[in-house]
Design an enzyme around this catalytic site. Structure first.
Site, mmCIF file in Angstrom:
data_model
loop_
_atom_site.group_PDB
_atom_site.id
_atom_site.type_symbol
_atom_site.label_atom_id
_atom_site.label_comp_id
_atom_site.label_asym_id
_atom_site.label_seq_id
_atom_site.Cartn_x
_atom_site.Cartn_y
_atom_site.Cartn_z
ATOM 1 N N GLU A 266 1.567 28.965 7.026
ATOM 2 C CA GLU A 266 0.993 29.709 5.387
ATOM 3 C C GLU A 266 0.698 28.835 4.484
ATOM 4 O OE1 GLU A 266 -1.276 32.629 5.297
ATOM 5 O OE2 GLU A 266 0.236 34.217 6.342
ATOM 6 N N THR B 269 0.052 26.863 4.123
ATOM 7 C CA THR B 269 -0.622 24.688 5.308
ATOM 8 C C THR B 269 -1.883 24.756 4.132
ATOM 9 O OG1 THR B 269 -1.303 25.680 6.656
ATOM 10 C CG2 THR B 269 1.250 25.101 6.461
ATOM 11 N N ASP B 270 -2.451 25.424 4.172
ATOM 12 C CA ASP B 270 -4.253 24.625 3.989
ATOM 13 C C ASP B 270 -4.521 24.215 2.876
ATOM 14 O OD1 ASP B 270 -4.157 27.018 2.285
ATOM 15 O OD2 ASP B 270 -6.147 27.882 3.287
ATOM 16 N N GLY C 168 -7.106 43.621 -2.141
ATOM 17 C CA GLY C 168 -5.760 43.637 -3.431
ATOM 18 C C GLY C 168 -4.696 43.087 -2.380
ATOM 19 N N SER D 157 -8.711 38.956 2.701
ATOM 20 C CA SER D 157 -10.066 38.196 2.644
ATOM 21 C C SER D 157 -11.054 39.313 2.004
ATOM 22 C CB SER D 157 -9.370 37.217 2.929
ATOM 23 O OG SER D 157 -9.314 36.092 3.925
ATOM 24 N N SER D 158 -11.369 39.742 1.106
ATOM 25 C CA SER D 158 -12.036 40.587 0.787
ATOM 26 C C SER D 158 -13.196 39.643 0.298
ATOM 27 C CB SER D 158 -11.371 42.143 0.296
ATOM 28 O OG SER D 158 -11.048 41.868 -0.836
ATOM 29 N N ASP E 64 -9.696 30.859 4.828
ATOM 30 C CA ASP E 64 -9.686 32.571 4.598
ATOM 31 C C ASP E 64 -11.427 31.744 4.886
ATOM 32 O OD1 ASP E 64 -7.635 32.903 3.498
ATOM 33 O OD2 ASP E 64 -7.711 33.521 1.588
HETATM 34 C C1 GLA Z 1 -4.832 32.535 0.254
HETATM 35 C C2 GLA Z 1 -5.591 31.554 0.391
HETATM 36 C C3 GLA Z 1 -5.464 30.171 1.312
HETATM 37 C C4 GLA Z 1 -4.060 30.338 2.038
HETATM 38 C C5 GLA Z 1 -3.386 31.385 2.188
HETATM 39 C C6 GLA Z 1 -1.665 31.247 2.362
HETATM 40 O O1 GLA Z 1 -5.232 33.829 1.634
HETATM 41 O O2 GLA Z 1 -6.466 31.944 -0.340
HETATM 42 O O3 GLA Z 1 -5.973 29.542 1.172
HETATM 43 O O4 GLA Z 1 -3.826 29.165 1.245
HETATM 44 O O5 GLA Z 1 -3.274 32.274 0.568
HETATM 45 O O6 GLA Z 1 -1.696 30.895 3.793
#
Ligand code: GLA
Length: 352
Positions: free
Chosen positions: A18, A20-21, A103, A107-108, A153
């Protein structure tokens, strides 16, 4: 009306890795069975007209509209991006059918944007790869929506396949699809607390990480050594954020190895340790979520953690298939505000 072109995208859950991206690290998301489908008909004018099931009222917008905080913003941004990259000549008429709760950090918004770009690629005969469309979808979030998210996402919803986890190196956009366990399910439970990436707390973490990156002279906090961070004279908050990134990176690799080896205990332990790091070092949890994760663990999950951007949303737990029903019943009895969202396993692998 012009022909309609359709495309689908799933929601996603992140098993581990989490924040980390956007710090040069690894993530391990998986496609959910909830998802959405888009039907898109190109238009000659600049109107973006969208109807939906699972969203609010129909919207009539224009390609030149700024984001205004409405549900149709990602639609306008995606159609605009599709035009910018040569897939459409103007606006579009769209219908969206979604089963992804909004919400909840599943990732909707990424699924909506990626599905629109895929439908526009079909409409425009484009040759962009799914990775290129994922990168374009992130641009919509970052530049049009003003959400400073990473690439996880968009890559997950564009490329993950059912029944697998995507071991994604977010620095190089290289990935490997690893089958999920058959014996266990990854269960997604909503905490009952909704979250928005636009509410400022996600952006605040990004700003803190950027300052820490500047201190170390690197873009990749996840690739720093733990000892190096510990020895550094550094603001305590920055030190905690950097330590989360570096240790989370190690835990993602542990989880990847554990999945490949079918070692559920090691996977579960990495998930549990990830939650502690998110709670104490990245400070992105809430007391109610800590309580939900603790119950999930006490009731027999091999591992459980907060998933996604934090400050609300869902937890993910790894639970033996035969005990899942009883586990869930007890969990929801203890936490009436929580709700079951989805459960995925390796059984869906190859059944796209
Ligand atoms: C959200 C963001 C992602 C990522 C996560 C946390 O989903 O859209 O890019 O940073 O939070 O890991």
């Amino acid at each position: 009306m012009a022909d309609a072109f359709s495309a689908k995208a799933p929601g996603r859950v992140n098993l581990i890795g989490e924040h980390t991206d956007y710090n040069g690290g690894m993530v391990l998301p998986a496609a959910l069975s909830v998802g959405l489908a888009v039907a898109l008909s190109p238009r000659d004018d600049d109107t973006v007209a969208v109807t939906s099931g699972g969203y609010e009222a129909p919207a009539i917008r224009n390609l030149s509209d700024d984001a205004v905080g409405e549900w149709s913003d990602p639609v306008v941004g995606a159609v605009r991006e599709a035009k910018n990259i040569g897939l459409l000549n103007g606006g579009a008429t769209l219908d969206v059918q979604s089963s992804i709760p909004e919400g909840s950090g599943l990732s909707s918004s990424a699924a909506l944007i990626v599905a629109i770009l895929k439908a526009a690629r079909a409409a425009g005969g484009g040759t962009q790869s799914d990775v290129e469309l994922a990168v374009a979808a992130r641009r919509v979030e970052n530049d049009y929506m003003g959400v400073p998210c990473g690439i996880m996402d968009q890559m997950a919803v564009a490329l993950a396949t059912p029944g697998t986890a995507m071991a994604l190196d977010t620095k190089h956009l290289e990935y490997d699809l690893i089958p999920l366990p058959i014996s266990h399910e990854l269960v997604v439970v909503h905490s009952g607390l909704t979250r928005k990436l636009t509410d400022g707390r996600y952006a605040a973490r990004k700003v803190e990480c950027d300052a820490t990156k500047a201190h170390f002279g690197t873009n990749d906090l996840c690739l720093l050594q733990v000892e190096q961070i510990e020895q550094e004279e550094l603001d305590p908050v920055a030190k905690r954020r950097a330590l989360h990134c570096a240790t989370e990176q190690a835990r993602v690799w542990t989880a990847i190895d554990a999945l490949k080896a079918g070692d559920i205990a090691a996977l579960g332990q990495a998930m549990n340790e990830s939650h502690i790091s998110m709670r104490d070092l990245f400070e992105m949890s809430l007391p109610e979520i800590d309580a939900l994760v603790a119950s999930a663990q006490e009731l027999g999950a091999a591992g459980a953690r907060l998933t996604g951007g934090g400050f609300g949303g869902c937890i993910v737990a790894c639970v033996a298939k035969e005990t899942r029903e009883a586990w869930l019943e007890q969990l929801l009895a203890r936490h009436p505000q929580a709700g079951f969202i989805d459960a995925i396993s390796g059984e869906a692998n190859g059944k796209a």
